[in-house]
Design an enzyme around this catalytic site. Structure first.
Site, PDB file in Angstrom:
ATOM      1  N   HIS A  79      16.128  96.158  27.816  1.00 20.31           N
ATOM      2  CA  HIS A  79      15.000  96.842  28.454  1.00 20.31           C
ATOM      3  C   HIS A  79      14.948  96.474  29.949  1.00 20.31           C
ATOM      4  O   HIS A  79      14.846  97.342  30.818  1.00 20.31           O
ATOM      5  CB  HIS A  79      13.712  96.423  27.733  1.00 20.31           C
ATOM      6  N   GLU A  80      15.058  95.165  30.227  1.00 18.72           N
ATOM      7  CA  GLU A  80      15.014  94.700  31.622  1.00 18.72           C
ATOM      8  C   GLU A  80      16.203  95.229  32.412  1.00 18.72           C
ATOM      9  O   GLU A  80      16.077  95.575  33.585  1.00 18.72           O
ATOM     10  CB  GLU A  80      14.990  93.166  31.689  1.00 18.72           C
TER      11      GLU A  80
HETATM   12 ZN   LIG Z   1       9.513  97.259  31.277  1.00 22.44          ZN
END
Ligand SMILES: [Zn+2]
Length: 378
Positions: A79-80
């Protein structure tokens, strides 16, 4: 949560262990993450898994739980990376990605300079989470009819749900959550005012953060464990408040009126006078003024009446103004009526944080020291 930010990491988010780097971005984790990971693994292995898939061996519960939580934090890292790689593609350097006990954070070097980039960077993280949720969900759909309800399929289902949950949570329209940044981008795009858009998205974040804190208290009240919810709420509220204050400060600075901020230029003085002499001359004016310094070939710099205060009163009769003078090479110029935002941008690019203001007919009329503006706008 999977957020990204421009401010320096808080201690609770500092990288304690460096894992390596991806696409030139240092990736690390904080000790707190190991604690929460151990807690999650215990929860799965000793509680959830034996109840959901009875009859397996103790060691297989622990192995399945460990793999599940490992992949859960791997999902947060992905996600990051979504945020980080899109930020890089939009010309923003990413200083670090850190996994910590509330999730992950990507530390960006600067803010997006247009609403489109803001939107793309914000949406990339939840988009990765949705894709992972769909991937694990798809695997679960394929595997379930073949092997039945096993630990393997349970973990697949679990990863699908947590990734979708991560995307939904982060899309709450409340900065500093991703959804808040999407909201800010939309408001910015519509109104053209970045700072007001960000301040409003942050206000929503303060409301949502307070809501989570209330929810956590309620959990305690009904006998549950609200600690993480309260902390999450506090973290969002705190981050949102800082973002709102920062946006409001930036708005004040970038819309400041140049004429109101400048010290008018008065008659030139000689560099041979003392600070006391400067103080006496300044006394003739009821507001701060700037004195050009007379030189053989015209003015050689400027000394502001405010700079008197940098010398202690008892030393003023003995100290000459020479060290208070700002020489010409530290000046950039501006026209009366020019936007403060434009002037600040020019000052940043040139590294010169003093401004000589010219009027409509090209006469030097005023002086502005930008350092206060620059630090407030940053
Ligand atoms: Zn985020």
């Amino acid at each position: 949560m999977g957020s990204y930010t421009r401010k320096r990491c808080d201690p609770i988010m500092r990288q304690s262990i460096r894992l390596g780097s991806i696409a030139g971005i240092p990736v690390g984790l904080n000790w707190g993450l190991l604690l929460i990971a151990a807690f999650y693994i215990f929860n799965l292995a000793a509680g959830i898994l034996p109840a959901a898939v009875p009859g397996a061996s103790t060691s297989s519960y622990w192995i399945a739980a460990s793999i599940g939580i490992f992949l859960f934090f791997g999902s947060i890292l992905a996600h990051e990376l979504g945020h980080a790689l899109v930020a890089q593609r939009n010309g923003i350097k990413v200083n670090a990605i850190t996994l910590w006990f509330l999730g992950g954070v990507a530390l960006l070097d600067k803010e997006a300079d247009n609403p489109g980039a803001e939107f793309r960077i914000a949406i990339a993280g939840p988009a990765v989470s949705v894709a992972l949720g769909a991937l694990f969900g798809g695997l679960w759909l394929v595997a379930s009819p073949m092997v039945g309800g096993t630990l393997f399929t349970f973990i697949l289902g679990y990863l699908s749900i947590v990734n979708i949950g991560l995307a939904i949570f982060n899309m709450l329209p409340a900065a500093p959550l991703d959804g808040g940044r999407v909201l800010a981008a939309a408001l910015w795009w519509r109104s053209g005012n970045k700072n007001t858009a960000r301040a409003n998205a942050a206000k929503a974040g303060e409301v949502v953060g307070t809501g989570f804190m209330g929810l956590g208290l309620l959990l305690f009240f009904i006998g549950g464990n609200g600690f993480i919810t309260i902390f999450l709420g506090w973290f969002i509220r705190n981050g949102a408040r800082h973002e709102r204050q920062r946006a409001e400060r930036q708005e004040r600075v970038t819309t400041a009126d140049l004429r109101a901020s400048m010290q008018p230029l008065v008659a030139p003085i000689n560099r041979g006078i003392t600070v006391s002499g400067l103080e006496a001359l300044s006394g003739a004016y009821d507001k701060p003024v700037a004195f050009p310094i007379a030189g053989p070939n015209g003015p050689s710099g400027i000394v502001s009446s405010i700079s008197v205060h940098t010398t202690r009163p008892e030393e003023r009769p003995h100290v000459f103004i020479a060290e208070l003078i700002v020489p010409w090479d530290q000046f950039t110029s501006a026209r009366v009526g020019e936007q403060m935002e434009t002037i600040l941008e020019r000052a940043r690019n040139s590294g010169k944080d003093h401004v000589l203001v010219y009027d409509e007919i090209g006469q030097q009329v005023g002086y502005v020291a930008l350092n206060g503006f620059l630090s407030a706008a940053h």
